[in-house]
Structures are given as structure tokens and as C-alpha cells.
Design an enzyme around this catalytic site. Structure first.
Site, short mmCIF file in Angstrom:
data_model
loop_
_atom_site.label_atom_id
_atom_site.label_comp_id
_atom_site.label_asym_id
_atom_site.label_seq_id
_atom_site.Cartn_x
_atom_site.Cartn_y
_atom_site.Cartn_z
N HIS A 86 1.78 4.44 8.63
CA HIS A 86 2.63 4.95 9.69
C HIS A 86 3.71 5.79 9.01
CE1 HIS A 86 1.15 1.43 12.30
NE2 HIS A 86 0.52 2.54 12.62
N GLU A 89 7.26 4.60 8.54
CA GLU A 89 7.52 3.33 7.87
C GLU A 89 7.44 3.60 6.37
OE1 GLU A 89 4.75 0.60 9.72
OE2 GLU A 89 5.45 1.21 11.70
N HIS A 216 3.72 -1.87 5.64
CA HIS A 216 4.33 -1.33 6.86
C HIS A 216 5.80 -1.72 6.95
CE1 HIS A 216 0.70 0.02 9.21
NE2 HIS A 216 0.14 -0.58 8.18
N GLU A 308 4.59 -6.41 6.45
CA GLU A 308 5.70 -5.78 7.15
C GLU A 308 6.93 -6.08 6.30
OE1 GLU A 308 5.36 -4.06 9.89
OE2 GLU A 308 3.36 -4.63 10.59
#
Ligand code: ZN
EC number: 3.4.17.3
Length: 447
Positions: A86, A89, A216, A308
Site C-alpha cells: 500500500h 504505508e 503494512h 502492521e
């Protein structure tokens, strides 16, 4: 004497000034320069290669670490990190550049842990899978209010919703029987995916990756498959439900290795969310279809988790050093996890390598296969397992093996050609070609 001290002091200062750790955001050109800089500093243990191009023509560069860059050494596993899928990110992208510099420097400094890692593992680092999205996000700047600006690729597609959906097939097969690994790609898959996705699919099909993480931001948690919940939609509503893989315990351990080696992920409370141990099954958090980690597991031998890493998707430059220090040990420990379970060679009676032999572990409904060199890697938690190797035209071989917590256990298979059973064999008198007559091939009868 004081002059000498002064010179040393200046040298020290100079060394400090040219020290390579630079905590800043790297735009595309800067990223490429940094990869080549690391390669130039460590030419004997690195290689830069491109796996393809983005929509706007930017290369998707990978930096490889190995004692023999560019070569697969049998029994040495391949691992990968993917960042910035992404585009907005961005922390993973910067952490992977830091990691590259760290591996190079520490190898040169003779850090035994890093030397052992590089000599026994082939590490592939793709800092940015979505360089086009990044350039859009960076134009907005850090701490931007546009939460989604730059997330997608230049065609406006979310790359983590762009892989072929193989979950539907596996959920059917788990219920009704059928292949439990290496599910085939749909015939028209190339027309359904973006250039970045296609490049990654080619990449993960051409190396026998064993372990991987996809970096991410937007939360702080280690997320493991499946991402797509078994009952995806109930009466039109998206449903979340814990949807474990057959390797659930192993995936939980891999996720925990990261979260506990991370500075604060394991504490669980982050960004206003709570995840016990700092880990979560993807589907139990929120269900997503066509993600990359499920695809890795269902189409290849690779076990991938999704990390994440920051509440803020685009942290300010001043936060990068703290983030690096919070993630450094976790990034290294996760790579080291590829060295567990069992591995070995699958050979025939003449010691030829058997590629694509199937390795099954009883009680775990997910097989893996040997690579082109006949070597296989099966990540397993400590325990005692019954393991079977099979290949078309060969007798299966089964062994019982106990796996400890340390290094992987070496388990080689020597498969014997299967003796055709269907037709009665007639002994032919030896005509002088002693032992050289090959067994007659059996043709299936057509009735
Ligand atoms: Zn993301």
C-alpha cells in the site's frame, strides 16, 4: 600528543558524519540509490534485481542477501520481505532499507549471528511493491489527513485485493476432499491482475520461498492467515470469523515471534485496538478476499504473515529511528524462524534430485513440495511427526521424526521406483544383458 588526540577526534567526527544510518524517507530514486549503495558496500553477499515494473514503469527492485548471491544452494531456505504494497504505508519500506544496511554492516563487522544468517539463508528484500502509490502519498506528506491517498497503484487498484482468490477452492476441498496445496491459477489470471501483482506472482513462483512477511501500517499487530473468512458473506453482510489454516499453531508462533521481539507490539494495546499477544488471525479481525498472504500459502510453499507496524501510516521522519529500534530484533528473529522443522533431499535410487515430490505430515492437511533441486523445507513446531514423501512413479516413503526446538532436522528420502502391479510379470530368461534390462513399462489397458 594533544595534536594526535585532536586528529583522532576529527576522524571520529568524520566517521560519525559519514555513518550510513540515515533516518529519512526515501523517494524512488533515493531508494534505488540506497539499494545499490548497500550492494556496493557488500558486493560479495548481495545482488540487486528487478522482478518487473509498476504501471508507471518504475522497477520493483529486490535486494538479495546470500553467501552465493543469485544461486540457490540446496538445503538453504529462501525467505522474503515485501514492503509498501500500500503506497501510503511507508514504514515497512524504510525499515527494509535500514535492515539492508544493517545486514551489510554487521556482516562486515563479523557479527556472528548475521554471518550465520547470511551464510545459511537466502534473503530477498522488496522494499516497495507499489512505488507509484508511494510517490502519490509522499506528495501529501507525513501525518496527512488523506488516509487513503496513495494506497492503490496507478490504476487505482488495491494490490492486496488483487491476487487470484484460491480460498473458495480450498474451503471446498477441505470439506469435500481435493488438493490441499499448490492450487492452480485460473486460466485467465494475467488479465485479472495488475502489473505489480503479476510481477510478484512470477517472482514467488520462480523461487522456492519458505517464509515471508508483508509489511503494512495503520495498526500494530502481526496478522496470520487466513485473511478471508470461511463464510465470507452472510445475507449480504461481511462476516468476520476466525478462519485458521491447517498450520494454525505454527502461524501463531511465527506471529508471536515477531510481536514479542518487537518493542511494544506484544503489549496488545495499540492504536486504540487490543490484540492479545499482539497477534490476530486475519479473518477474525476483518475478512478480506484476494490478499497476498493467503495466496502465498495456497499456491506455493511459502508461509507468509502480514505485519502492521505503525498507527500512523506515514510517520514523520523523526520517528523512524525509534521505529527501527523497535523492529530491528523482530525483523532478524523472524528471518531466523525459517530454520526450524524438517528439511532434506528427495532423491531416487540413483541419487537424482526429485523436484515436486510431495511431503505430507500426518495430522496437518497442507502438503508442501520439493523444489527444483530436490530439496524441501517443512516448517514445524517441536513434536513427533509421521512424514511421507511421494512422487509419481515412485513408492511412497514414510518416516517418524521428532523435531526439537533448535535447528531443523535433516530428513532425506530415497524413493524407489514403483513396481507395476496391474499385469502379471513373466520372467524372461537372462539374455546376457546382465542387470541392464529395464522393467517393461506397463500400458494401462483400454477396454
Ligand atoms: Zn496495508
Amino acid at each position: 600528543m594533544s595534536g594526535l588526540l585532536l586528529v583522532s577526534f576529527h576522524l571520529l567526527l568524520l566517521f560519525k558524519l559519514v555513518a550510513p544510518v540515515t533516518f529519512r524517507h526515501h523517494r524512488y530514486d533515493d531508494l534505488v540509490r540506497t539499494l545499490y549503495k548497500v550492494h556496493n558496500e557488500c558486493p560479495y553477499i548481495t545482488r540487486v534485481y528487478s522482478i518487473g515494473r509498476s504501471v508507471k514503469g518504475r522497477h520493483l527492485y529486490v535486494l538479495e542477501f546470500s553467501d552465493y548471491p543469485g544461486i540457490h544452494e540446496p538445503l538453504e531456505p529462501e525467505v522474503k520481505y515485501v514492503g509498501n504494497m500500500h503506497g501510503n504505508e511507508v514504514l515497512g519500506r524504510e525499515l527494509l532499507l535500514q535492515l539492508a544496511e544493517f545486514l551489510c554492516e554487521e556482516f562486515r563487522n563479523g557479527n556472528q549471528r548475521i554471518v550465520r544468517l547470511v551464510e545459511g539463508t537466502r534473503v530477498h528484500i522488496l522494499p516497495s511493491m507499489n512505488p507509484d502509490g508511494y510517490e502519490v502519498a509522499v506528495a501529501q506528506g507525513a501525518d496527512s489527513s488523506g488516509y487513503l491517498v496513495g494506497r492503490n497503484n496507478a490504476n487505482g487498484v488495491d494490490l492486496n485485493r488483487n491476487f487470484p482468490d484460491l480460498n473458495t477452492y480450498i474451503y471446498y476441498n477441505e470439506k469435500h476432499g481435493g488438493p490441499n496445496h499448490h492450487l492452480p491459477l485460473p486460466d485467465n489470471w494475467k488479465s485479472q491482475v495488475e502489473p505489480e501483482t503479476q510481477a510478484v506472482i512470477h517472482w514467488i513462483r520462480s523461487f522456492n520461498f519458505v517464509l515471508s512477511a508483508n509489511l503494512h501500517g495503520g495498526a500494530v499487530v502481526a496478522n496470520y492467515p487466513y485473511d478471508k473468512s470461511l463464510e465470507h458473506r452472510v445475507r449480504g453482510f461481511r462476516r468476520t470469523a476466525n478462519t485458521p489454516t491447517p498450520d494454525d499453531k505454527l502461524f501463531q508462533k511465527l506471529a508471536k515471534i515477531y510481536s514479542y521481539a518487537h518493542g511494544w507490539m506484544h503489549q496488545g494495546w495499540n492504536c486504540g485496538d487490543y490484540f492479545p499477544d499482539g497477534i490476530t488471525n486475519g479473518a477474525s479481525w476483518y475478512s478480506l478476499s484476494k490478499g497476498m498472504q493467503d495466496f502465498n500459502y495456497l499456491h506455493t510453499n511459502c508461509f507468509e504473515i502480514t505485519l502492521e507496524l505503525s498507527c500512523n501510516k506515514f510517520p514523520r521522519q523523526e520517528e523512524l529511528q525509534r521505529e527501527w529500534l523497535g523492529n530491528r530484533e523482530a525483523l532478524i528473529q523472524f528471518l531466523e524462524q525459517v530454520h526450524q522443522g524438517i528439511k532434506g533431499m528427495v532423491l531416487d535410487e540413483n541419487h537424482n534430485n526429485l523436484a515436486e515430490a510431495v511431503i505430507s505430515v500426518s495430522g496437518i492437511n497442507h502438503d508442501i513440495t520439493s523444489g527444483d533441486h530436490g530439496d524441501y523445507f517443512r516448517l514445524l513446531l517441536p513434536g513427533t511427526y509421521t512424514v511421507t514423501a511421494t512422487a509419481p512413479g515412485f513408492e511412497p516413503e514414510t518416516v517418524t521424526v521428532t523435531v526439537g526446538p533448535g535447528e531443523p532436522k535433516l530428513v532425506n528420502f530415497h524413493l524407489k521406483r514403483s513396481i507395476p502391479q496391474a499385469t502379471p510379470t513373466r520372467r524372461v530368461p537372462n539374455s546376457g544383458h546382465e542387470g541392464r534390462v529395464l522393467p517393461k513399462k506397463v500400458q494401462p489397458r483400454v477396454s
